[in-house]
Scaffold this active site. Structure first.
Site, PDB file in Angstrom:
ATOM      1  CE  LYS A  96      35.058  41.305  41.564  1.00  0.00           C
ATOM      2  NZ  LYS A  96      35.609  40.020  42.072  1.00  0.00           N
ATOM      3  N   GLY A 157      42.987  33.982  42.069  1.00  0.00           N
ATOM      4  CA  GLY A 157      43.257  32.664  42.623  1.00  0.00           C
ATOM      5  C   GLY A 157      44.709  32.270  42.740  1.00  0.00           C
ATOM      6  CB  ALA A 184      41.968  39.292  41.744  1.00  0.00           C
ATOM      7  N   GLY A 185      44.041  37.848  43.780  1.00  0.00           N
ATOM      8  CA  GLY A 185      45.444  37.503  43.949  1.00  0.00           C
ATOM      9  C   GLY A 185      45.966  37.590  45.364  1.00  0.00           C
ATOM     10  CG  ASN A 206      35.875  33.552  47.210  1.00  0.00           C
ATOM     11  OD1 ASN A 206      34.896  33.553  46.474  1.00  0.00           O
ATOM     12  ND2 ASN A 206      35.988  32.602  48.124  1.00  0.00           N
ATOM     13  CB  THR A 207      40.972  31.663  46.323  1.00  0.00           C
ATOM     14  OG1 THR A 207      40.126  31.868  45.195  1.00  0.00           O
ATOM     15  CG2 THR A 207      41.555  30.256  46.250  1.00  0.00           C
TER      16      THR A 207
END
Length: 257
Positions: A96, A157, A184-185, A206-207
């Protein structure tokens, strides 16, 4: 199902492995998500250290495909070097590719990204590029040998969801055979479901799971959300309208005088 470089994946949810309260909770969350691919940052997990080896053993025990990433790299040269180190440690050609261009928003440096992607493809890597929703950049990445596009939903994040739905729809329309992963986001299961509803092939996050009060329950919620969104896309959702349309017609309606 979605195919990445010849590997068929049944679950369109990809999960990151960073920032969990503990490695044990991370492992439980991965299992609850039913993810078949997880991302691992070489910068966070030093492969030669004792802690790094334990982490790598835990990842192996999950029986998932590993997608190393170049998180934290700010130049093409740095990203290429990190990718080569990751290939040696994790024994995979998948990478990635992240080349960060803006410190505050963590927006990809698309110029460095295209350069690094071209170099890595020539070196035999199978690149998953973290990019914006820009069509020109996407064309350059695909022309350089990438077979997947990973546009951001919003900055890493932030949990803001999809900031530019029009841009993602444009990517889907112009590159209708290319796997598109929103990366992301994403902050809520509804954000992930929305990405799938508009035709994206997978979601990477992830977050949103790692920092939830209950990461394991949140991982399961995301698993169910992407499945629902995918089914909705495949079912052919109705098009929005600017006018009201009655669900019951006037045909056969009784007349009162």
């Amino acid at each position: 199902m979605v195919e990445f470089y010849g590997k068929t994946v049944s679950n369109p949810l990809l999960l990151g492995t960073a920032r969990y309260p503990s490695p044990a909770i991370m492992a439980e969350a991965v299992r609850a998500s039913a993810a078949e691919i997880v991302t691992v940052s070489l910068r966070r997990e030093a492969g030669g250290s004792s802690a790094g080896q334990k982490f790598w053993q835990l990842i192996r025990s999950l029986d998932v495909a590993v997608l190393p990433n170049t998180a934290g790299c700010h130049s093409a040269r740095e990203a290429v070097t990190t990718a080569h180190m990751a290939r040696e440690i994790f024994q995979t050609d998948w990478i990635k590719l992240e080349v960060i261009g803006h410190q505050d928003t963590l927006q990809p440096d698309v110029f460095g990204l295209v350069e690094a992607a071209r170099i890595l493809v020539e070196d035999g890597f199978r690149v998953f590029p973290y990019t914006t929703e820009d069509l020109v950049v996407a064309e350059r990445l695909l022309h350089g040998g990438c077979e997947v596009l990973m546009p951001w939903g919003s900055p890493i994040g932030t949990g803001r969801g999809i900031n530019n739905e029009y841009g993602l729809r444009s990517l889907r329309t112009h590159f209708d055979t290319v796997p598109i992963v929103v990366d992301a986001g994403i902050g809520l299961p509804s954000h992930a479901a929305r990405a799938m509803e508009i035709g994206c092939d997978a979601v990477l996050l992830n977050t949103a799971v790692a920092r939830a009060a209950d990461p394991v329950a949140m991982a399961q919620a995301f698993c169910e959300a992407v499945a629902a969104g995918k089914k909705a896309w495949e079912a052919g959702p109705m098009e929005p309208s600017g006018f009201a349309h009655p669900s019951t017609t006037d045909a056969g309606r009784g007349q009162f005088v």
